[in-house]
Design an enzyme around this catalytic site. Structure first.
Site, mmCIF file in Angstrom:
data_model
loop_
_atom_site.group_PDB
_atom_site.id
_atom_site.type_symbol
_atom_site.label_atom_id
_atom_site.label_comp_id
_atom_site.label_asym_id
_atom_site.label_seq_id
_atom_site.Cartn_x
_atom_site.Cartn_y
_atom_site.Cartn_z
ATOM 1 N N CYS A 176 0.807 -1.087 -0.027
ATOM 2 C CA CYS A 176 0.000 -0.044 0.028
ATOM 3 C C CYS A 176 0.862 1.311 0.154
ATOM 4 O O CYS A 176 2.020 1.117 0.031
ATOM 5 C CB CYS A 176 -1.062 -0.039 1.117
ATOM 6 S SG CYS A 176 -0.154 0.038 2.575
ATOM 7 N N CYS A 207 3.585 1.441 2.558
ATOM 8 C CA CYS A 207 4.976 0.989 2.297
ATOM 9 C C CYS A 207 5.816 1.913 1.329
ATOM 10 O O CYS A 207 7.145 1.819 1.754
ATOM 11 C CB CYS A 207 4.557 -0.537 1.442
ATOM 12 S SG CYS A 207 3.608 -1.536 2.397
ATOM 13 N N ASP A 236 7.286 28.495 -30.370
ATOM 14 C CA ASP A 236 8.370 28.971 -31.301
ATOM 15 C C ASP A 236 7.918 28.866 -32.575
ATOM 16 O O ASP A 236 7.036 28.124 -33.287
ATOM 17 C CB ASP A 236 9.264 27.977 -31.118
ATOM 18 C CG ASP A 236 10.705 28.334 -31.966
ATOM 19 O OD1 ASP A 236 11.182 29.577 -32.072
ATOM 20 O OD2 ASP A 236 11.188 27.552 -32.600
ATOM 21 N N ASP A 257 11.611 23.446 -30.932
ATOM 22 C CA ASP A 257 12.381 22.160 -31.054
ATOM 23 C C ASP A 257 13.718 22.309 -31.462
ATOM 24 O O ASP A 257 14.705 21.451 -31.412
ATOM 25 C CB ASP A 257 11.606 21.739 -32.712
ATOM 26 C CG ASP A 257 12.456 23.126 -33.755
ATOM 27 O OD1 ASP A 257 12.437 24.010 -33.413
ATOM 28 O OD2 ASP A 257 12.720 22.473 -34.865
ATOM 29 N N ASP A 295 15.754 26.940 -28.033
ATOM 30 C CA ASP A 295 14.470 26.880 -27.278
ATOM 31 C C ASP A 295 14.583 26.201 -25.862
ATOM 32 O O ASP A 295 13.826 26.080 -25.007
ATOM 33 C CB ASP A 295 13.533 25.953 -28.055
ATOM 34 C CG ASP A 295 13.231 26.792 -29.392
ATOM 35 O OD1 ASP A 295 13.052 28.005 -29.525
ATOM 36 O OD2 ASP A 295 12.814 25.961 -30.445
#
Length: 730
Positions: A13, A16, A419, A618, A622
């Site tokens: 659970c 733990c 961008d 990309d 950036d």
């Protein structure tokens, strides 16, 4: 700093995983530790100068849990360990069931039928004992482990509840023969909890389908050409610069670049794109994708853990290990919940005995029912299971989400900043307009311009030559080529001199431009296009406009983002005129133009003062903005730097995946909230009923056996609810 992964066995659970996380984070030299209950996996970043992987394993084992080292790329080993644990759980359940069924028949069925078996109570004691101390030993171990850490968990509740019923029954059989006993209750209870754990483990295994499918994509062998000979070998033996042969219908074993041949390749499992992609010499191929109809040879560029497929698997595994901030709420509730429930159970039992004047056996049953029904397993599973399914669904659609934190943040976004180059636009200039201002046809202008520019390496020149080739225009060779920086170029074709460039080049060579040409040039420039004039030595022949055109999906993606309530911006280094023209074409009203690469992050920061921001880009330039944004979304065709910096990677390079990723985030968060509501609602409703609140008015009392069955099924229902995400269309 080094990063390692462990497979943790014995977790039941959220308490733990919280105990292990706390122990690891408190270890000197560990900088970060994430423990995921759903994957049974821990991801640890540590200083290898201060401790080793063995030390980390010892820390986990000291808390009473099993730990095994797994390589980040070795998902098969993790799957094997999961299967081993599931097998062990199944064997324990079957062992327990063999004793629980006769106990149920003797202690309940025969009793309901009014049949009394001689020595039945002692037989029940014999049947219940192996269930309590052999099948149930796993719960005793777990309870002792957390008790040593001054904590409590689900195991604590099961142990206290079933042991109480077992010891009370033993006392009644020995000292009050002929009365009630509850051996069958403890036996059936442990069996039901084991059944719940087994079903839960099976369901959790189903949530990691995305990784299993990706792992199965990697072929086991490759045909390599060495010293002129073809040889089939294990894919693990392929090295960089090997020449690999791929036949029709085969999977490509590693990443590389085609050196000979051509084909179409099915990249759907990597990108989510259903249409095969045409591949020719010098094109990149990705390991795990399927070669369709042609044969080719390629040079291996990435092998083993460096391949795109291995990288994607690693990203998904990391994502499923990272906790969403909302998970901290579940962890906190679980940490306080178990001790509170133990107190509530004891007070309920004592209240019925001293105030309600009920029997000791009645009070013990109340205690057992409260302890069992309150197990917070469902709460611990609410978040990680939904995140596993959500990230898996994203991967199936070519959207790589790097963690639960990214999934949670994405649904809170207010702004999306794109961008321009390579994101909103294709990133490569294309010829958009050819206008003749002479007797010559437009194809003739294109042929002359391409002939003049053939020797230039300028991107605009490449666009013109590419357009001429695509239109099958007959391009003639040129001589006396000369590039004039800031003006354009000039060259001779068939002995005739041509000029190709801007208005300054025309003026410098005494070539007069008509008002009509000037007006057309200005109109095209207002659209953000770069306009070049073609002339011979006497007069202008026409103009050719080149622009970085927007992607087909840009306008639709922007509209979808607006439809779901987001503000869209575009950021670029271009001048105001060009920036506004491109933005308008994509449907973006808000533009940051003439922004230097190093200043992009500053603009993102300014928007963050008003709400959560996603940056979509990309390129290397950036990366700072992607890192600054609350969510960095990197295009899959971008640089490795951008992909590493982004929180989400779009493998198809399709901007429509931006709104898809945000919708996926919203669906996943909705599932998490549903799961947490039902887990908490179930406990809040179940505990008072188990405590006997309704008994004085209705005579209803929740049997510990029904409580155990309900608790087990609640965990399964939470996992099943998360699995419904798989059917969502994003």
């Amino acid at each position: 700093m080094k990063k390692t992964s462990l497979y943790i066995s014995g977790m039941h659970c959220a308490s733990c995983s919280a105990v292990i996380t706390k122990a690891l984070q408190g270890t000197d030299g560990v900088s970060e530790a994430n423990v995921n209950l759903s994957t049974s996996k821990a991801s640890i970043t540590f200083d290898e100068r201060k401790l080793s992987e063995k030390n980390i394993i010892d820390v986990v084992r000291s808390k009473g849990y099993g730990a095994a080292l797994i390589s980040e790329s070795d998902s098969r080993k993790q799957e094997a360990l999961q299967k081993k644990e599931l097998r062990k759980m199944r064997h324990l359940f079957i062992f327990s069931l063999l004793f629980a069924i006769p106990a149920f028949i003797i202690g309940m069925v025969l009793m309901w039928l009014g049949i009394e078996m001689p020595g039945g109570h002692f037989l029940l004691w014999v049947l219940a004992t192996p269930v309590q101390f052999i099948a149930g030993w796993t719960f005793y171990k777990g309870a002792w482990a957390v008790l040593k850490n001054r904590s409590a968990n689900m195991d604590t509740l099961v142990v206290v509840g079933t042991t109480s019923a077992y010891l009370l029954s033993a006392y009644l059989v020995l000292f009050r023969p002929g009365g009630d006993q509850y051996f069958e209750v403890s036996a059936i209870l442990i069996t039901l909890v084991l059944l719940g754990k087994m079903l839960e483990a099976v369901a959790k295994g189903n949530t990691s389908d995305a990784i299993k499918k990706l792992m199965n994509l990697s072929p086991k062998t490759a045909t390599v050409i060495r010293n002129g000979h073809e040889m089939e070998m294990s894919v693990d033996l392929v090295v960089v610069d090997d020449i690999v042969l791929v036949r029709p219908g085969e999977r490509i074993p590693v990443d590389g670049v085609i050196v000979d041949g051509s084909s179409s390749v099915d990249e759907s499992m990597i990108t989510g794109e259903s249409m095969p992609v045409e591949k020719d010499k010098d094109d990149v191929v990705i390991g795990g994708t399927i070669n369709k109809n042609g044969g080719f040879r390629f040079m291996a560029t990435k092998v083993g853990a460096d391949t795109t497929l291995a990288h994607i698997i690693r990203l998904i595994e990391d994502a499923q290990t990272k906790k969403a901030p909302i998970q901290r709420f579940a962890d906190m509730v679980s940490a306080y919940f178990v001790p509170i429930i133990i107190v509530v159970a004891l007070l309920s039992g004592l209240g019925w005995y001293f105030i309600g004047h009920e029997s000791i056996s009645f009070s013990i049953m109340i205690v057992v029912s409260v302890l069992v029904i309150a197990c917070p397993c469902a709460l611990g599973l609410a978040t990680p299971t939904a995140i596993m399914v959500g990230t898996g669904l994203g991967a199936k659609n070519g959207i790589l989400i790097k963690g639960g934190d990214a999934l949670e943040t994405a649904h809170k976004l207010k702004f999306v900043v794109f961008d321009k180059t390579g994101t909103v636009t294709k990133g490569t200039p294309e010829v958009t307009d050819v206008r003749s201002f002479s007797k010559h046809h437009e194809n003739h202008l294109l042929a002359v311009a391409a002939g003049v520019e053939k020797h230039s390496e300028h991107p605009l020149a490449e666009a013109i030559v590419r357009r001429a080739e695509n239109d099958h225009v007959d391009v003639k060779g040129s001589t006396d080529f000369q590039a004039i920086p800031g003006y354009g170029v000039k060259a001779k074709i068939d002995g005739k001199r041509y000029f190709f460039g801007n208005a300054k080049l025309m003026s410098a060579n005494a070539i007069k431009l008509s008002q009509e040409l000037r007006d057309e040039k200005e109109r095209l420039e207002e659209q953000g296009k770069t306009v070049m004039i073609l002339a011979d030595e006497q007069a202008p022949l026409g103009i050719i406009a080149v622009a970085d055109v927007i992607k087909e999906s840009s306008k639709e993606a922007v509209q979808q983002l607006k439809n779901i309530g987001l503000e869209v911006y575009m950021i670029t280094g271009d001048n105001v005129l060009t920036a506004r023209a491109i933005a308008a074409e994509a449907g973006i009203e808000k533009v940051f133009s003439e922004v230097l690469p190093e200043h992009k992050a500053m603009y993102v920061r300014s928007l963050q003062q008003r709400g959560k921001v996603a940056m979509v880009g990309d390129g290397i330039n950036d990366a700072p903005a992607l890192a600054q944004a609350d969510i960095g979304i990197a295009m899959g065709s971008g640089t490795d730097v951008a992909m590493e910096t982004g929180n989400i990677v779009l493998m198809k390079n399709d901007l429509l995946d931006v709104p898809r990723a945000i919708r996926l985030s919203r669906f996943t968060m909705s599932k998490i909230k549903q799961n947490m509501f039902w887990a908490l609602f179930y406990n809040v409703l179940g505990v008072p009923v188990a405590a006997g609140v309704l008994f004085p008015f209705t005579g209803w009392l929740l049997s510990p056996i029904i409580a155990g069955a309900a608790m087990a099924m609640s965990s399964v229902s939470v996992v099943s609810n998360s699995l419904l995400l798989k059917g969502k269309k994003i």
